[in-house]
Motif scaffolding. Structure first.
Motif, mmCIF file in Angstrom:
data_model
loop_
_atom_site.group_PDB
_atom_site.id
_atom_site.type_symbol
_atom_site.label_atom_id
_atom_site.label_comp_id
_atom_site.label_asym_id
_atom_site.label_seq_id
_atom_site.Cartn_x
_atom_site.Cartn_y
_atom_site.Cartn_z
ATOM 1 N N LEU A 184 0.842 -1.201 0.000
ATOM 2 C CA LEU A 184 0.000 0.000 0.000
ATOM 3 C C LEU A 184 0.875 1.248 0.000
ATOM 4 N N ASP A 185 0.298 2.360 -0.477
ATOM 5 C CA ASP A 185 1.033 3.614 -0.295
ATOM 6 C C ASP A 185 0.773 4.120 1.116
ATOM 7 N N LEU A 186 1.435 5.224 1.487
ATOM 8 C CA LEU A 186 1.363 5.681 2.881
ATOM 9 C C LEU A 186 -0.080 5.953 3.302
ATOM 10 N N GLU A 187 -0.784 6.684 2.462
ATOM 11 C CA GLU A 187 -2.164 7.065 2.796
ATOM 12 C C GLU A 187 -3.030 5.826 3.032
ATOM 13 N N GLN A 188 -2.899 4.851 2.152
ATOM 14 C CA GLN A 188 -3.706 3.622 2.298
ATOM 15 C C GLN A 188 -3.304 2.847 3.553
ATOM 16 N N ALA A 189 -2.000 2.805 3.793
ATOM 17 C CA ALA A 189 -1.531 2.045 4.965
ATOM 18 C C ALA A 189 -1.989 2.711 6.259
ATOM 19 N N VAL A 190 -1.958 4.049 6.285
ATOM 20 C CA VAL A 190 -2.413 4.771 7.485
ATOM 21 C C VAL A 190 -3.900 4.503 7.696
ATOM 22 N N THR A 191 -4.667 4.590 6.623
ATOM 23 C CA THR A 191 -6.114 4.379 6.726
ATOM 24 C C THR A 191 -6.407 2.981 7.274
ATOM 25 N N LYS A 192 -5.710 2.015 6.742
ATOM 26 C CA LYS A 192 -5.955 0.641 7.182
ATOM 27 C C LYS A 192 -5.549 0.461 8.655
ATOM 28 N N ALA A 193 -4.410 1.039 9.002
ATOM 29 C CA ALA A 193 -3.948 0.890 10.395
ATOM 30 C C ALA A 193 -4.932 1.549 11.358
ATOM 31 N N LEU A 194 -5.433 2.707 10.985
ATOM 32 C CA LEU A 194 -6.343 3.406 11.896
ATOM 33 C C LEU A 194 -7.648 2.643 12.086
ATOM 34 N N SER A 195 -8.015 1.871 11.068
ATOM 35 C CA SER A 195 -9.254 1.097 11.213
ATOM 36 C C SER A 195 -9.064 -0.053 12.220
ATOM 37 N N ARG A 196 -7.823 -0.343 12.593
ATOM 38 C CA ARG A 196 -7.565 -1.432 13.533
ATOM 39 C C ARG A 196 -7.330 -0.946 14.967
ATOM 40 N N VAL A 197 -7.165 0.360 15.131
ATOM 41 C CA VAL A 197 -6.828 0.801 16.484
ATOM 42 C C VAL A 197 -8.059 1.302 17.229
ATOM 43 N N ALA A 237 -4.290 11.913 17.430
ATOM 44 C CA ALA A 237 -4.011 12.909 16.388
ATOM 45 C C ALA A 237 -2.631 12.496 15.936
ATOM 46 N N ILE A 238 -2.459 12.253 14.643
ATOM 47 C CA ILE A 238 -1.147 11.784 14.175
ATOM 48 C C ILE A 238 -0.728 12.556 12.919
ATOM 49 N N VAL A 239 0.572 12.642 12.733
ATOM 50 C CA VAL A 239 1.105 13.055 11.444
ATOM 51 C C VAL A 239 2.188 12.038 11.090
ATOM 52 N N VAL A 240 2.170 11.604 9.832
ATOM 53 C CA VAL A 240 3.072 10.546 9.395
ATOM 54 C C VAL A 240 3.790 10.988 8.115
ATOM 55 N N VAL A 241 5.077 10.686 8.037
ATOM 56 C CA VAL A 241 5.819 10.932 6.799
ATOM 57 C C VAL A 241 6.566 9.651 6.407
ATOM 58 N N ASP A 242 6.845 9.571 5.115
ATOM 59 C CA ASP A 242 7.444 8.347 4.573
ATOM 60 C C ASP A 242 8.612 8.736 3.654
ATOM 61 N N LYS A 243 9.776 8.180 3.961
ATOM 62 C CA LYS A 243 10.972 8.480 3.165
ATOM 63 C C LYS A 243 10.756 8.167 1.691
ATOM 64 N N GLU A 244 9.914 7.171 1.447
ATOM 65 C CA GLU A 244 9.695 6.771 0.048
ATOM 66 C C GLU A 244 8.675 7.662 -0.654
ATOM 67 N N ASN A 245 8.083 8.590 0.086
ATOM 68 C CA ASN A 245 7.153 9.546 -0.519
ATOM 69 C C ASN A 245 7.410 10.930 0.068
ATOM 70 N N PRO A 246 8.508 11.558 -0.355
ATOM 71 C CA PRO A 246 8.935 12.797 0.303
ATOM 72 C C PRO A 246 8.112 14.021 -0.090
ATOM 73 N N ASN A 247 7.009 13.817 -0.792
ATOM 74 C CA ASN A 247 6.201 14.954 -1.251
ATOM 75 C C ASN A 247 4.840 14.992 -0.568
ATOM 76 N N GLN A 248 4.729 14.326 0.582
ATOM 77 C CA GLN A 248 3.399 14.211 1.175
ATOM 78 C C GLN A 248 3.502 14.063 2.702
ATOM 79 N N ILE A 249 2.522 14.686 3.392
ATOM 80 C CA ILE A 249 2.337 14.313 4.797
ATOM 81 C C ILE A 249 0.894 13.848 4.971
#
Ligand code: M6R
Length: 612
Positions: free
Chosen positions: A141-154, A159-171
């Protein structure tokens, strides 16, 4: 509880994040940290204040235009460098900051450990970043999809902010039960726990709602969706905040600045809401639901800390002036029992921050049961302001010192207006009395200023008390909650054990504590119970207690008995808490300074308690 700040754009991120963390430090100051993405992911974090982080960062290359920062109030795991945020994924590609509590972290942690994840910290947060990593890698998954999926499990608050080295153009930022604001600049975005780190750069903001995820891109585009992947229409708001409101303005501490601001903030709270000449009171939010409130079976206040003390004063005033039954509940207790509530009840939440988790949870229960909900809140756009059916802002401006001062007096103003309006409509206040109280209210800012001018006298009293290990605060009627507030102010910023008690209850136990080493603050401005309070003072003096009395001007009887006296200008009795609390705030402030305590950031506390 924990402050979050993030930046993506063309500017250097590090100075923006560091300054933002300093503004957010009132939310927690156990540790601080920053991650910067610039080809590599660099994370620096340190136990202690943001200044400690700044010192260790000086030797590191912090260049980069994307980053996240955090200042922590510890819940899971002691305050140290390792438990400090940001937390990074096992493969070192993803970095995350979090405010809130992941309640099911232990179960998730076990499952992830079984799959080979190794954790460095004792925090619940680290589990979340590993879960995102797991979904990103395992499900491609890309970061956005992975975050969405993870949040559905918690389960819990975040309140979170996440960044990904493999996607340096997005928070990617998300919230549930903990505040988060997205600031929209020119091809740049800011994310923060509140608007204070953002206001310097942009006034355009979006307050995220629960279970919303914001994806902000370097090209200036952004999307808000919910946790079910449905695109949401973001409401862009204009901030009504000035940067000077967030500065100390020449004072040594925010608390002193906020105490001294009270003539202005009290006036602001009543501006446009009263007119003594014409004899009217108006409170917009109340008038919208006037009939329902007038016919309420009960008004139930839910609040915590200082806001709970305001509610106790409201109970006296509304029952006395409007004859509507009132109950006052600690939100933290109310939410965990099974309260009897119907649609005939009105539940009023009082909160400076508008984010207190227990108060929000109490409101949820009230809504479920069909009660009308009303918020008396300082922070515009905060969660409580948004979830309630109606409400009134107190207009005290940003309160940064952890000890609440100006918010208390502004809450009282709104509650007094509420009692007056309801009493007027019910016909339970004679019109002469209504007008007298409105005139009285108009005189409050000037009288508060007169008290503040005598701060040197208060300092002298503080000098006498500063080394005592305990203190007792007594008051009757409306002044009992003022006594509670005085005790809370002293204990939270000076670490002197202090208790507030109804003066008449003293003989049922606390009188045993009194000896020559026990300072007893007596809020003695009640005209109606003057003789009784005089007897209480005699009882303390007979046991050699040291009496510090707050009295009405010209009260020679009590002045003659007390060891120290502070006079407040005459005011109508229902309004006395607005004046009698001021010397207590100042005494606590000066004692805290004299004892070398951290006035604005007392140990173990945070300004906004967004966890249970
Ligand atoms: O933001 P809130 O008014 O909901 O906060 C409630 C309490 O946490 C707060 O009043 C706290 O007790 C202060 N430290 C008191 O000075």
């Amino acid at each position: 509880m924990c402050g979050i700040v993030a930046y993506i754009g063309e500017k250097q991120a590090f100075p923006i994040l560091l300054e933002g963390l300093k503004r957010l430090e009132y939310r927690g100051y156990d540790s601080a940290g920053i991650s910067i993405l610039n080809g590599t992911l660099k994370t620096v974090k340190k136990k202690g204040k943001v200044s400690d982080l700044e010192a260790v960062s000086a030797t590191i290359d912090t260049t980069g235009t994307l980053g996240i920062g955090h200042t922590r109030w510890a819940t899971h795991g002691k305050p140290d460098d390792i438990n400090a945020h940001p937390h990074n994924s096992g493969d070192g590609t993803i970095s995350l900051v979090h405010n809130g509590i992941i309640e099911n972290y232990a179960t998730i942690k076990k499952a992830l450990e079984d799959r080979g994840h190794v954790f460095k910290s004792q925090t619940d947060t680290e589990v979340l970043v590993h879960l995102i990593e797991e979904f990103k890698n395992q499900d491609n998954l890309d970061l956005e999809q992975a975050v969405t999926k993870a949040l559905s499990r918690v389960v819990g608050a975040y309140a979170i902010v996440v960044v990904d080295k493999e996607n340096p153009n997005q928070i990617v930022a998300a919230r549930k039960s903990s505040p988060l604001v997205l600031g929209i600049g020119d091809k740049e975005f800011y994310v923060a726990s509140d608007a204070s780190p953002i206001i310097k750069y942009t006034k355009k903001v979006v307050y995220l709602n629960d279970e919303e995820i914001a994806i902000a891109n370097r090209d200036g585009s952004f999307v808000v969706k919910n946790i079910h992947n449905e695109i949401q229409e973001p409401v862009i708001q204009e901030l009504d905040l000035k940067i000077e409101q967030l500065e100390k303005g020449g004072y040594d501490h925010f608390m002193l600045k906020e105490i001294m601001e009270q003539p202005t903030t009290i006036a602001e709270s009543m501006r446009g809401r009263i007119n003594a000449e014409e004899g009217w009171v108006s409170l917009g939010g109340l008038e919208e639901h006037q009939q329902r409130i007038l016919n309420a079976h009960r008004i139930i206040f839910v609040a915590c800390g200082t806001s709970w003390h305001s509610a106790l004063i409201a109970e006296y005033l509304i029952e006395d002036l409007a004859r509507i039954p009132v109950e006052v509940e600690y939100a933290s207790e109310f939410r965990y029992r099974n309260p009897i509530l119907t649609e005939k009840d009105v539940v009023i939440a009082i909160s400076q921050s508008g984010e207190t988790a227990d108060t929000l949870a109490a409101l949820e229960i009230a809504k479920e049961k069909g009660a009308l909900t009303y918020g008396i809140v300082n922070v515009v756009g905060s969660s409580i302001a948004r979830v309630t059916d109606s409400g009134s802002y107190i207009h005290a401006g940003p309160e940064i010192g952890v000890a609440s001062t100006k918010a208390f007096t502004s809450q009282l103003v709104v509650l007094i207006l509420m009692a007056l309006k309801l009493g007027e409509k019910k016909g339970t206040i004679p019109s002469g009395m209504l007008r007298e109280l409105i005139y009285g209210l108009e005189s409050v800012p000037k009288k508060v200023a007169e008290i503040l001018e005598q701060k040197e006298k208060i300092k002298l009293i503080a000098q006498e008390i500063q080394n005592k290990p305990n203190a007792l605060y007594l008051g009757r009627g409306l002044n009992f909650p003022v006594a509670l507030e005085g005790a809370l102010k002293l204990k939270e910023i000076s670490y002197i054990h202090a208790e507030g008690y109804p003066a008449a209850e003293m003989k049922h136990g606390p009188i045993a504590l009194i000896d020559e080493d026990m300072p007893v603050f007596i809020v003695a401005t009640n005209v109606s119970a003057h003789e009784k309070i005089v007897s209480n003072i005699q009882e303390v003096k007979a046991r050699k207690g040291v009496v510090i009395a707050i009295v009405n001007e010209g009260d020679n009887i009590i002045s003659g008995l007390a060891d120290f006296t502070f006079e407040i200008p005459y005011i109508e009795e229902p309004l006395t808490p607005l004046l009698s609390v001021i010397p207590l705030q100042l005494i606590s402030y000066y004692i805290s300074v004299m004892r070398g305590c951290n006035v604005d950031q007392p140990r173990n506390l945070a300004k906004s308690v967004t966890v249970e």
